[in-house]
Motif scaffolding. Structure first.
Motif, PDB file in Angstrom:
ATOM      1  N   MET A   1      32.990  22.853  44.409  1.00  0.00           N
ATOM      2  CA  MET A   1      32.504  24.220  44.136  1.00  0.00           C
ATOM      3  C   MET A   1      31.568  24.229  42.944  1.00  0.00           C
ATOM      4  SD  MET A   1      34.873  27.593  43.862  1.00  0.00           S
ATOM      5  CE  MET A   1      34.738  27.989  42.148  1.00  0.00           C
ATOM      6  N   ARG A   2      30.593  25.100  43.000  1.00  0.00           N
ATOM      7  CA  ARG A   2      29.647  25.231  41.904  1.00  0.00           C
ATOM      8  C   ARG A   2      30.377  25.666  40.630  1.00  0.00           C
ATOM      9  NH1 ARG A   2      25.450  28.928  41.374  1.00  0.00           N
ATOM     10  NH2 ARG A   2      26.698  30.312  42.641  1.00  0.00           N
ATOM     11  N   PHE A   3      29.860  25.230  39.487  1.00  0.00           N
ATOM     12  CA  PHE A   3      30.480  25.634  38.232  1.00  0.00           C
ATOM     13  C   PHE A   3      30.278  27.134  38.028  1.00  0.00           C
ATOM     14  CE2 PHE A   3      30.334  26.446  33.699  1.00  0.00           C
ATOM     15  CZ  PHE A   3      31.587  25.989  33.349  1.00  0.00           C
ATOM     16  N   SER A   4      31.360  27.802  37.789  1.00  0.00           N
ATOM     17  CA  SER A   4      31.260  29.255  37.691  1.00  0.00           C
ATOM     18  C   SER A   4      32.334  29.748  36.744  1.00  0.00           C
ATOM     19  CB  SER A   4      31.419  29.840  39.089  1.00  0.00           C
ATOM     20  OG  SER A   4      31.328  31.221  39.022  1.00  0.00           O
ATOM     21  N   PHE A   5      32.725  31.004  36.889  1.00  0.00           N
ATOM     22  CA  PHE A   5      33.767  31.517  35.995  1.00  0.00           C
ATOM     23  C   PHE A   5      35.133  30.958  36.377  1.00  0.00           C
ATOM     24  CE2 PHE A   5      32.979  34.602  39.298  1.00  0.00           C
ATOM     25  CZ  PHE A   5      34.230  34.834  39.808  1.00  0.00           C
ATOM     26  N   ALA A   6      36.091  31.143  35.475  1.00  0.00           N
ATOM     27  CA  ALA A   6      37.337  30.395  35.589  1.00  0.00           C
ATOM     28  C   ALA A   6      38.353  31.039  36.534  1.00  0.00           C
ATOM     29  CB  ALA A   6      37.968  30.232  34.212  1.00  0.00           C
ATOM     30  N   TYR A   7      38.125  32.278  36.912  1.00  0.00           N
ATOM     31  CA  TYR A   7      39.174  32.992  37.648  1.00  0.00           C
ATOM     32  C   TYR A   7      39.060  32.780  39.150  1.00  0.00           C
ATOM     33  CZ  TYR A   7      38.952  35.281  33.134  1.00  0.00           C
ATOM     34  OH  TYR A   7      38.894  35.524  31.788  1.00  0.00           O
ATOM     35  N   ASP A   8      40.145  33.038  39.821  1.00  0.00           N
ATOM     36  CA  ASP A   8      40.190  32.956  41.284  1.00  0.00           C
ATOM     37  C   ASP A   8      39.381  34.107  41.887  1.00  0.00           C
ATOM     38  OD1 ASP A   8      42.655  32.045  43.591  1.00  0.00           O
ATOM     39  OD2 ASP A   8      41.102  33.523  43.990  1.00  0.00           O
ATOM     40  N   ARG A   9      38.360  33.749  42.680  1.00  0.00           N
ATOM     41  CA  ARG A   9      37.422  34.767  43.170  1.00  0.00           C
ATOM     42  C   ARG A   9      38.095  35.872  43.977  1.00  0.00           C
ATOM     43  NH1 ARG A   9      31.653  33.863  43.565  1.00  0.00           N
ATOM     44  NH2 ARG A   9      31.269  32.322  41.965  1.00  0.00           N
ATOM     45  N   GLN A  10      38.880  35.463  44.969  1.00  0.00           N
ATOM     46  CA  GLN A  10      39.462  36.454  45.867  1.00  0.00           C
ATOM     47  C   GLN A  10      40.389  37.401  45.111  1.00  0.00           C
ATOM     48  OE1 GLN A  10      38.367  36.758  49.042  1.00  0.00           O
ATOM     49  NE2 GLN A  10      39.409  38.711  48.745  1.00  0.00           N
ATOM     50  N   GLN A  11      41.239  36.798  44.267  1.00  0.00           N
ATOM     51  CA  GLN A  11      42.192  37.611  43.506  1.00  0.00           C
ATOM     52  C   GLN A  11      41.463  38.603  42.613  1.00  0.00           C
ATOM     53  OE1 GLN A  11      45.271  37.426  44.112  1.00  0.00           O
ATOM     54  NE2 GLN A  11      45.506  35.446  45.123  1.00  0.00           N
ATOM     55  N   LEU A  12      40.411  38.099  41.962  1.00  0.00           N
ATOM     56  CA  LEU A  12      39.691  38.955  41.032  1.00  0.00           C
ATOM     57  C   LEU A  12      38.946  40.062  41.776  1.00  0.00           C
ATOM     58  CD1 LEU A  12      38.938  39.564  38.186  1.00  0.00           C
ATOM     59  CD2 LEU A  12      37.079  37.930  38.330  1.00  0.00           C
ATOM     60  N   ALA A  13      38.356  39.688  42.908  1.00  0.00           N
ATOM     61  CA  ALA A  13      37.633  40.690  43.694  1.00  0.00           C
ATOM     62  C   ALA A  13      38.582  41.812  44.101  1.00  0.00           C
ATOM     63  CB  ALA A  13      37.022  40.034  44.928  1.00  0.00           C
ATOM     64  N   ASN A  14      39.759  41.432  44.570  1.00  0.00           N
ATOM     65  CA  ASN A  14      40.739  42.443  44.966  1.00  0.00           C
ATOM     66  C   ASN A  14      41.141  43.313  43.781  1.00  0.00           C
ATOM     67  OD1 ASN A  14      40.597  41.343  47.442  1.00  0.00           O
ATOM     68  ND2 ASN A  14      42.737  40.692  47.570  1.00  0.00           N
ATOM     69  N   LEU A  15      41.379  42.654  42.646  1.00  0.00           N
ATOM     70  CA  LEU A  15      41.777  43.414  41.463  1.00  0.00           C
ATOM     71  C   LEU A  15      40.710  44.441  41.103  1.00  0.00           C
ATOM     72  CD1 LEU A  15      43.748  43.653  38.973  1.00  0.00           C
ATOM     73  CD2 LEU A  15      42.078  42.280  37.771  1.00  0.00           C
ATOM     74  N   LYS A  16      39.440  44.020  41.199  1.00  0.00           N
ATOM     75  CA  LYS A  16      38.367  44.937  40.798  1.00  0.00           C
ATOM     76  C   LYS A  16      38.287  46.136  41.731  1.00  0.00           C
ATOM     77  CE  LYS A  16      34.509  43.125  39.020  1.00  0.00           C
ATOM     78  NZ  LYS A  16      33.384  42.183  38.862  1.00  0.00           N
ATOM     79  N   VAL A  17      38.503  45.885  43.013  1.00  0.00           N
ATOM     80  CA  VAL A  17      38.492  47.006  43.963  1.00  0.00           C
ATOM     81  C   VAL A  17      39.604  47.989  43.610  1.00  0.00           C
ATOM     82  CG1 VAL A  17      38.854  47.686  46.351  1.00  0.00           C
ATOM     83  CG2 VAL A  17      37.470  45.691  45.840  1.00  0.00           C
ATOM     84  N   VAL A  18      40.812  47.440  43.399  1.00  0.00           N
ATOM     85  CA  VAL A  18      41.952  48.330  43.132  1.00  0.00           C
ATOM     86  C   VAL A  18      41.756  49.082  41.818  1.00  0.00           C
ATOM     87  CG1 VAL A  18      44.423  48.381  42.670  1.00  0.00           C
ATOM     88  CG2 VAL A  18      43.534  46.961  44.500  1.00  0.00           C
ATOM     89  N   LYS A  19      41.194  48.379  40.821  1.00  0.00           N
ATOM     90  CA  LYS A  19      40.961  49.029  39.525  1.00  0.00           C
ATOM     91  C   LYS A  19      40.022  50.226  39.665  1.00  0.00           C
ATOM     92  CE  LYS A  19      40.085  47.337  35.175  1.00  0.00           C
ATOM     93  NZ  LYS A  19      39.542  46.364  34.209  1.00  0.00           N
ATOM     94  N   GLU A  20      38.950  49.996  40.415  1.00  0.00           N
ATOM     95  CA  GLU A  20      37.981  51.068  40.632  1.00  0.00           C
ATOM     96  C   GLU A  20      38.644  52.227  41.387  1.00  0.00           C
ATOM     97  OE1 GLU A  20      34.363  50.624  40.040  1.00  0.00           O
ATOM     98  OE2 GLU A  20      34.164  52.759  40.481  1.00  0.00           O
ATOM     99  N   CYS A  21      39.419  51.865  42.404  1.00  0.00           N
ATOM    100  CA  CYS A  21      40.045  52.916  43.211  1.00  0.00           C
ATOM    101  C   CYS A  21      41.077  53.700  42.406  1.00  0.00           C
ATOM    102  CB  CYS A  21      40.717  52.312  44.437  1.00  0.00           C
ATOM    103  SG  CYS A  21      39.539  51.604  45.574  1.00  0.00           S
ATOM    104  N   ARG A  22      41.713  53.027  41.432  1.00  0.00           N
ATOM    105  CA  ARG A  22      42.679  53.748  40.611  1.00  0.00           C
ATOM    106  C   ARG A  22      41.969  54.856  39.831  1.00  0.00           C
ATOM    107  NH1 ARG A  22      45.527  49.759  38.095  1.00  0.00           N
ATOM    108  NH2 ARG A  22      47.116  49.827  39.721  1.00  0.00           N
TER     109      ARG A  22
END
Lengths: 319, 386
Positions: B1-22
């Motif tokens: 995988m390309r060097f990128s940020f340290a967090y798990d993409r899928q988990q973070l993407a989901n978290l961001k959706v839920v955060k926005e929806c909250r």
């Protein structure tokens, strides 16, 4: 969230078409709210104007005359209160939407002018000689009334501040940071009692569903006073400080309950800091003073345990 | 995988959706049932506690790290200086490693523990390298910029982003200042470089379609714009010229190219304001307001009538009038602007506002000796440092 993501939510029917249409322009920046910008402008304006006008009157006092200046201020104050009284909404136990965007600021200006008028009267004419604390109490009562009638949290903060200062405690973050929280050390008992009462009143009103959005202010002031009072009491050494350690632990239990109930974790932060300081002082006297290594181990183990606990039982701390 | 940020993409993407929806839920845009379904559709294992718990964990982690440092210090304090600096470097690196493997590995996302370890690591890596280089300023500046930029990129951290820009600006200034001939060109070079950086940030924001670095890039944008303005601001340039270039100005004298800096002091904020309003760019709009306030302060500073109370009063009247007019004008949505708070139920914001008001305006009660208790003049006292 991006536009395509929102589109995706709609296609998966997680949000309705109606919700989609409401959210889309805001998300993509088609509609921009300048609510906070405008309020900041207005707030800065009032701040500048009231300071400038204050100095101006003070400097030209010889020409204008004190009576005239005082009457001017009083008139302006009355005008503010007249405006808000005319425009007022019916009282409700719930949060009331202000009838116009500057309504809240007029309420605020009126209250600030009241403080100025009283201060001026005292300074120039010594009207309140010997009755200063009663003037403060009266201010507090008026502010409480205004806060409830016109539904203004800021005024409630001012009311509590004034009320507390009636008991001799100058409560402000600025004073606190400067280490000048209590003007006299004996006041810690007063602070404890006031802290307890404020928290209790706030919580009781909350259970009665009276202005629930005010509860935080009561509880916040209450906990701050209570924990600060305990810590000052510990330092004062009139009574064996073990009692205060116990009081702080009791306070922590209360803070934990309220934090869970109100989902307000600020109190938990206060509680942690107070308890940590108290425990550290206590343990320091008891054990550690001989070996510095013990201090380091203590900070690692205590904080490590705390982190472990908070992370492990995360669902307790969910908002 | 390309060097990128340290967090798990899928988990973070989901978290961001839920955060926005909250937030949508809090604002009453969606129903509780919708939110419930959204939350189930986008499950996330991320540990991302609320701000207070974050602060608590942050403080606790720092205290624990202080203990670790104390014990290490007792063990190794007799080593030679170079070894100690090398040790600091390793120690900082270990901190990052712990953040990645132990905490991010367990899906901590901005949990307070992470930040403490990351900042701690930044500090020790920079300190270690600087110590090994005998406190060489060039090395220090470049290391700080690189380390902070890395932390910002890898951990999506906003404070690191700001620190990276800050160290970059300081390094740039310092390097230009070293060469006698380049000193006068510091302001134009700053304007050009930070305009370029602003442009890059805008491009990057568009290319970052998933908005992973969105907030970091907003910070870069805002700080770049501020630095461009500061480099063209007459007061900043004059102060720095007098301090650092030993420019001794007799009364009536002026700095070289004074007309240019007078011009930029006026024009840059106006350009920001125009573009901000025109493009509905909130970042630029806010920066322009700050810049405008500071421009007014600049001119008052050098062309003062010595009547600060008149300035205060009239500025207050103008601001109140302007705010009231705008509030009236934006009663209905015009060109996409509205006076209403579309994110209305931000409870925290209301509380913070109440606190600010009561602390700045109403903090003093009727106390003798102070005729006008609320006399805090909140002039444009912005910093002049780069």
């Amino acid at each position: 969230m991006t536009g395509p993501q929102l589109e995706d939510l709609r296609q998966r029917e997680l949000i309705t078409q109606e919700q989609y249409e409401h959210i889309k322009p805001i998300l993509t920046g088609k509609i921009v709210s300048v609510f906070y910008e405008l309020r900041t402008l207005l707030y800065l304006g009032i701040l500048l104007f009231s300071s400038g006008a204050g100095i101006l009157i003070y400097q030209n006092i010889g020409q204008i005359g004190h009576v005239l200046a005082l009457s001017g201020l009083t008139l302006l104050m009355l005008a503010c209160f007249a405006y808000v009284t005319l425009k007022r909404q019916p009282y409700s136990h719930h949060s009331v939407k202000p009838p116009s965007p500057y309504y809240d600021y007029v309420v605020l200006l009126g209250c600030l002018l009241l403080v100025s008028v009283l201060g001026y009267a005292q300074f120039q004419f010594n009207l309140l000689e010997g009755n200063l604390e009663w003037a403060t109490l009266t201010t507090a009562v008026i502010f409480f009334a205004v806060a409830y009638r016109f539904d203004h949290v800021g005024i409630l903060s001012m009311a509590i501040t004034a009320f507390v200062s009636f008991w001799g405690i100058r409560l402000s973050i600025v004073n606190w940071a400067a280490g000048d929280f209590f003007t006299s050390r004996q006041l810690y008992v007063t602070a404890l009692v006031l802290g307890l009462s404020l928290t209790a009143i706030g919580s009781w009103l909350d259970t009665r569903k009276i202005k629930k959005h005010f509860s935080f202010t009561y509880q916040n002031f209450g906990f701050l006073l209570y924990f600060a009072g305990c810590l000052v009491g510990m330092a004062a050494e009139d009574i064996p400080y073990g009692w205060f350690v116990l009081l702080i632990y009791a306070g922590c239990a209360a803070a934990y309950r309220i934090a869970q109930w109100k989902k307000s974790f600020l109190f938990l932060l206060y509680a942690f800091l107070a308890a940590y300081i108290a425990t550290t002082v206590w343990l320091g006297d008891l054990i550690f003073d001989q070996h510095e290594v013990l201090w380091f181990l203590y900070s690692i183990i205590s904080c490590g345990a705390l982190i472990f606990f908070v992370v492990k039982y995360r669902h307790y701390f969910k908002q | 995988m390309r060097f990128s940020f340290a967090y798990d993409r899928q988990q973070l993407a989901n978290l961001k959706v839920v955060k926005e929806c909250r937030l949508w839920l809090k604002d009453g845009w969606i129903t509780a049932e919708s939110f419930e379904r959204l939350q189930q559709t986008f499950p996330s294992a991320c540990y991302h506690p609320n701000i207070m718990i974050r602060l608590l964990l942050f403080i606790a982690t720092l205290l624990a790290l202080a203990g670790v440092l104390g014990i290490l210090g007792l063990m190794f304090h007799s080593l030679s200086e170079d070894l100690i600096f090398a040790g600091l470097l390793v120690y900082g690196g270990l901190g990052w490693w712990a953040a990645e493997k132990i905490f991010i590995g367990r899906h901590h996302y901005k949990s307070g523990v992470n930040e403490a370890l990351i900042y701690h690591g930044c500090g020790f890596i920079i300190g270690g390298v600087a110590g090994l280089a005998d406190g060489n300023e060039h090395v220090l500046g470049i290391t700080a910029t690189v380390v902070f930029a890395f932390a910002a990129f890898r951990y999506l951290d906003l404070l690191s982003t700001a620190c990276a820009i800050g160290s970059f600006a300081l390094t740039l200034f310092y390097e230009l200042y070293q060469v006698e001939a380049l000193r006068t060109f510091i302001p134009p070079v700053f304007i050009i470089i930070f305009l370029a950086l602003y442009g890059l940030a805008r491009r990057a924001k568009q290319q970052d379609t998933q908005q992973w670095w969105h907030h970091n890039l907003v910070v870069v944008e805002a700080l770049s714009l501020l630095l461009v303005y500061a480099a063209g601001n007459y007061l900043v340039v004059r102060m720095l010229s007098e301090e650092l270039l030993d420019l001794d100005l007799a009364p009536g004298d002026d700095i070289p190219l004074a007309w240019f800096f007078y011009g930029t002091t006026v024009i840059i904020p106006l350009v920001y304001l125009y573009r901000g309003i025109r493009n509905k760019d909130v970042v630029m709009l806010r920066v322009s307001l700050l810049a405008l306030a500071f421009s007014v302060f600049t001119f008052k500073y050098y062309f003062s009538l010595n009547r600060p109370e008149l300035t205060l009063t009239s500025a207050g009247v103008v601001l109140i009038a302007l705010a009231m007019w705008l509030m009236h004008y934006l009663k209905k949505v015009r060109n996409g602007y509205t006076r209403e708070s579309i994110r209305s139920s931000r409870w925290a914001a209301v509380q913070a506002e109440a606190l600010v008001i009561s602390q700045t305006l109403g903090g003093t009660q009727a106390q003798s000796g102070k005729p006008f208790g609320s006399g805090t003049s909140g002039g444009g006292g912005a910093g002049t440092e780069f």
